[in-house]
Design an enzyme around this catalytic site. Structure first.
Site, PDB file in Angstrom:
ATOM      1  N   LYS A  20       0.821  -1.227   0.000  1.00  0.00           N
ATOM      2  CA  LYS A  20       0.000   0.000   0.000  1.00  0.00           C
ATOM      3  C   LYS A  20       0.843   1.259   0.000  1.00  0.00           C
ATOM      4  O   LYS A  20       0.646   2.163  -0.794  1.00  0.00           O
ATOM      5  CB  LYS A  20      -0.889   0.083   1.262  1.00  0.00           C
ATOM      6  CG  LYS A  20      -1.937  -0.966   1.408  1.00  0.00           C
ATOM      7  CD  LYS A  20      -2.828  -0.673   2.627  1.00  0.00           C
ATOM      8  CE  LYS A  20      -2.128  -0.802   3.955  1.00  0.00           C
ATOM      9  NZ  LYS A  20      -1.807  -2.163   4.386  1.00  0.00           N
ATOM     10  N   ARG A  95      -9.394   1.227   8.725  1.00  0.00           N
ATOM     11  CA  ARG A  95      -8.847  -0.078   9.072  1.00  0.00           C
ATOM     12  C   ARG A  95      -9.830  -0.890   9.925  1.00  0.00           C
ATOM     13  O   ARG A  95      -9.529  -2.013  10.296  1.00  0.00           O
ATOM     14  CB  ARG A  95      -7.560   0.145   9.878  1.00  0.00           C
ATOM     15  CG  ARG A  95      -6.381  -0.663   9.388  1.00  0.00           C
ATOM     16  CD  ARG A  95      -5.190  -0.298  10.249  1.00  0.00           C
ATOM     17  NE  ARG A  95      -4.007  -1.022   9.885  1.00  0.00           N
ATOM     18  CZ  ARG A  95      -3.015  -0.518   9.162  1.00  0.00           C
ATOM     19  NH1 ARG A  95      -3.089   0.701   8.677  1.00  0.00           N
ATOM     20  NH2 ARG A  95      -1.948  -1.250   8.931  1.00  0.00           N
ATOM     21  N   ARG A 134      12.275  -5.421   4.564  1.00  0.00           N
ATOM     22  CA  ARG A 134      12.212  -4.025   4.127  1.00  0.00           C
ATOM     23  C   ARG A 134      12.894  -3.058   5.100  1.00  0.00           C
ATOM     24  O   ARG A 134      12.952  -3.299   6.307  1.00  0.00           O
ATOM     25  CB  ARG A 134      10.764  -3.601   3.845  1.00  0.00           C
ATOM     26  CG  ARG A 134       9.892  -3.436   5.061  1.00  0.00           C
ATOM     27  CD  ARG A 134       8.453  -3.137   4.634  1.00  0.00           C
ATOM     28  NE  ARG A 134       7.603  -2.986   5.806  1.00  0.00           N
ATOM     29  CZ  ARG A 134       6.286  -2.791   5.753  1.00  0.00           C
ATOM     30  NH1 ARG A 134       5.667  -2.731   4.593  1.00  0.00           N
ATOM     31  NH2 ARG A 134       5.587  -2.657   6.867  1.00  0.00           N
ATOM     32  N   ARG A 168      11.429  -0.693  10.449  1.00  0.00           N
ATOM     33  CA  ARG A 168      10.345  -0.355  11.364  1.00  0.00           C
ATOM     34  C   ARG A 168      10.355  -1.320  12.537  1.00  0.00           C
ATOM     35  O   ARG A 168      10.607  -2.506  12.367  1.00  0.00           O
ATOM     36  CB  ARG A 168       9.001  -0.448  10.624  1.00  0.00           C
ATOM     37  CG  ARG A 168       8.670   0.811   9.883  1.00  0.00           C
ATOM     38  CD  ARG A 168       7.483   0.654   8.983  1.00  0.00           C
ATOM     39  NE  ARG A 168       6.307   0.034   9.615  1.00  0.00           N
ATOM     40  CZ  ARG A 168       5.129  -0.069   9.010  1.00  0.00           C
ATOM     41  NH1 ARG A 168       4.960   0.421   7.792  1.00  0.00           N
ATOM     42  NH2 ARG A 168       4.117  -0.641   9.619  1.00  0.00           N
ATOM     43  N   ARG A 179      -0.319  -8.397  13.508  1.00  0.00           N
ATOM     44  CA  ARG A 179      -0.905  -7.442  12.543  1.00  0.00           C
ATOM     45  C   ARG A 179      -1.762  -8.183  11.514  1.00  0.00           C
ATOM     46  O   ARG A 179      -2.803  -7.685  11.094  1.00  0.00           O
ATOM     47  CB  ARG A 179       0.212  -6.631  11.863  1.00  0.00           C
ATOM     48  CG  ARG A 179       0.828  -5.604  12.825  1.00  0.00           C
ATOM     49  CD  ARG A 179       2.194  -5.121  12.382  1.00  0.00           C
ATOM     50  NE  ARG A 179       2.171  -4.411  11.131  1.00  0.00           N
ATOM     51  CZ  ARG A 179       3.254  -4.185  10.384  1.00  0.00           C
ATOM     52  NH1 ARG A 179       4.434  -4.645  10.775  1.00  0.00           N
ATOM     53  NH2 ARG A 179       3.167  -3.493   9.278  1.00  0.00           N
TER      54      ARG A 179
HETATM   55  P1  AMP Z   1       0.991   0.905   8.515  1.00  0.00           P
HETATM   56  O1  AMP Z   1       2.109   1.879   8.345  1.00  0.00           O
HETATM   57  O2  AMP Z   1      -0.214   1.263   7.671  1.00  0.00           O
HETATM   58  O3  AMP Z   1       1.423  -0.524   8.355  1.00  0.00           O
HETATM   59  O4  AMP Z   1       0.490   1.063  10.029  1.00  0.00           O
HETATM   60  C1  AMP Z   1       1.347   0.726  11.110  1.00  0.00           C
HETATM   61  C2  AMP Z   1       0.520   0.495  12.373  1.00  0.00           C
HETATM   62  O5  AMP Z   1      -0.165   1.701  12.736  1.00  0.00           O
HETATM   63  C3  AMP Z   1      -0.590  -0.555  12.260  1.00  0.00           C
HETATM   64  O6  AMP Z   1      -0.098  -1.871  12.487  1.00  0.00           O
HETATM   65  C4  AMP Z   1      -1.540  -0.119  13.349  1.00  0.00           C
HETATM   66  O7  AMP Z   1      -1.075  -0.536  14.606  1.00  0.00           O
HETATM   67  C5  AMP Z   1      -1.442   1.404  13.318  1.00  0.00           C
HETATM   68  N1  AMP Z   1      -2.477   2.010  12.431  1.00  0.00           N
HETATM   69  C6  AMP Z   1      -2.274   2.553  11.192  1.00  0.00           C
HETATM   70  N2  AMP Z   1      -3.433   2.977  10.678  1.00  0.00           N
HETATM   71  C7  AMP Z   1      -4.393   2.711  11.593  1.00  0.00           C
HETATM   72  C8  AMP Z   1      -5.795   2.903  11.636  1.00  0.00           C
HETATM   73  N3  AMP Z   1      -6.455   3.445  10.603  1.00  0.00           N
HETATM   74  N4  AMP Z   1      -6.456   2.503  12.760  1.00  0.00           N
HETATM   75  C9  AMP Z   1      -5.814   1.944  13.794  1.00  0.00           C
HETATM   76  N5  AMP Z   1      -4.494   1.739  13.826  1.00  0.00           N
HETATM   77  C10 AMP Z   1      -3.777   2.101  12.737  1.00  0.00           C
END
Ligand code: AMP
Length: 226
Positions: A20, A95, A134, A168, A179
């Site tokens: 994404k 999400r 990554r 990360r 996740r």
């Molecule tokens: P990402 O960078 O999109 O993989 O997001 C990293 C982490 O941020 C996720 O594993 C969640 O813990 C948190 N997170 C990101 N977006 C959301 C969301 N819309 N709602 C709740 N937690 C989020």
């Protein structure tokens, strides 16, 4: 409804590691619309040495979601900013089903109609390999992978020449497993929600970065050379 804003307003969804973020950055370069990553926003909050920052950092390291209320407030404020008026890519939001429901009202307030919800599909076994390999340049954020996207010169960022890289903290096997569970339990129900509204478009995310971005542009009707 004639006062609806014109532009490309898309949601990118899919399991963690489906691409994404990478694909949203490519689409942003191509279209100049705003890229709004809730994960990125949360990581910035989590850097802060405040009670909220510390609890957020711990939650992200466990692979837990932030609260719907907090995320909704963040996104609501961000999409009202002028750089989102001609389009945006929501990366990582909504999400959960409550976030998807609120998004509809939020967009109606902004006179925005979603153009599409794009689900990038990648099997779990590929996801783990993608996530564990990554890393990103600490100076400009450009993303790389140990196997699939190496820097041209070892240890030097192709984009800015930076020499420091980081992974990360939530990109470890245990956290990724959490996740993935959260994705299936909490995020996956948003797929039929958007499908019922005629917005869902699905793309196979298993090819190369370029191949997937071409498929995304096709699906969004952005390619004129096909
Ligand atoms: P990402 O960078 O999109 O993989 O997001 C990293 C982490 O941020 C996720 O594993 C969640 O813990 C948190 N997170 C990101 N977006 C959301 C969301 N819309 N709602 C709740 N937690 C989020």
């Amino acid at each position: 409804m004639s006062n609806l804003k014109q532009g490309l307003f898309v949601v990118f969804t899919g399991a963690p590691g489906c691409g994404k973020g990478t694909q949203a950055r490519i689409l942003k370069e191509r279209t100049h619309i705003c890229h709004l990553s809730t994960g990125e926003m949360l990581r910035q909050f989590a850097e802060k040495d405040t009670p909220l920052g510390r609890s957020l950092k711990a939650a992200l390291e466990r692979g837990e979601f932030a609260s719907d209320a907090m995320i909704i407030e963040m996104v609501k404020n961000r999409i009202a900013e002028p750089d989102c008026a001609n389009g945006f890519i929501l990366d990582g939001f909504p999400r959960t089903l409550p976030q998807a429901e609120v998004l509809e009202d939020m967009l109606a307030e902004q006179n925005v109609k979603l153009s599409a919800v794009l689900e990038i599909q990648v099997p779990d076994e590929i996801i783990m390999e993608r996530i564990l390999g990554r890393y990103a340049c600490m100076q400009c954020g450009a993303g790389y992978h140990d196997k699939f996207q190496k820097t041209k010169i070892y240890g030097v960022c192709d984009v800015c020449g930076g020499t420091e890289f980081a992974r990360r903290q939530d990109d470890n096997r245990g956290t990724v497993q959490n996740r993935l569970v959260n994705y299936r339990l909490l995020t996956y129900p948003t797929i039929p929600f958007f499908e019922a509204r005629g917005l869902l478009k699905t793309v196979d995310g298993t090819g190369t970065i370029d191949a997937v971005s071409r498929k995304i542009e096709d699906v969004l009707g952005l390619r004129d050379d096909v």
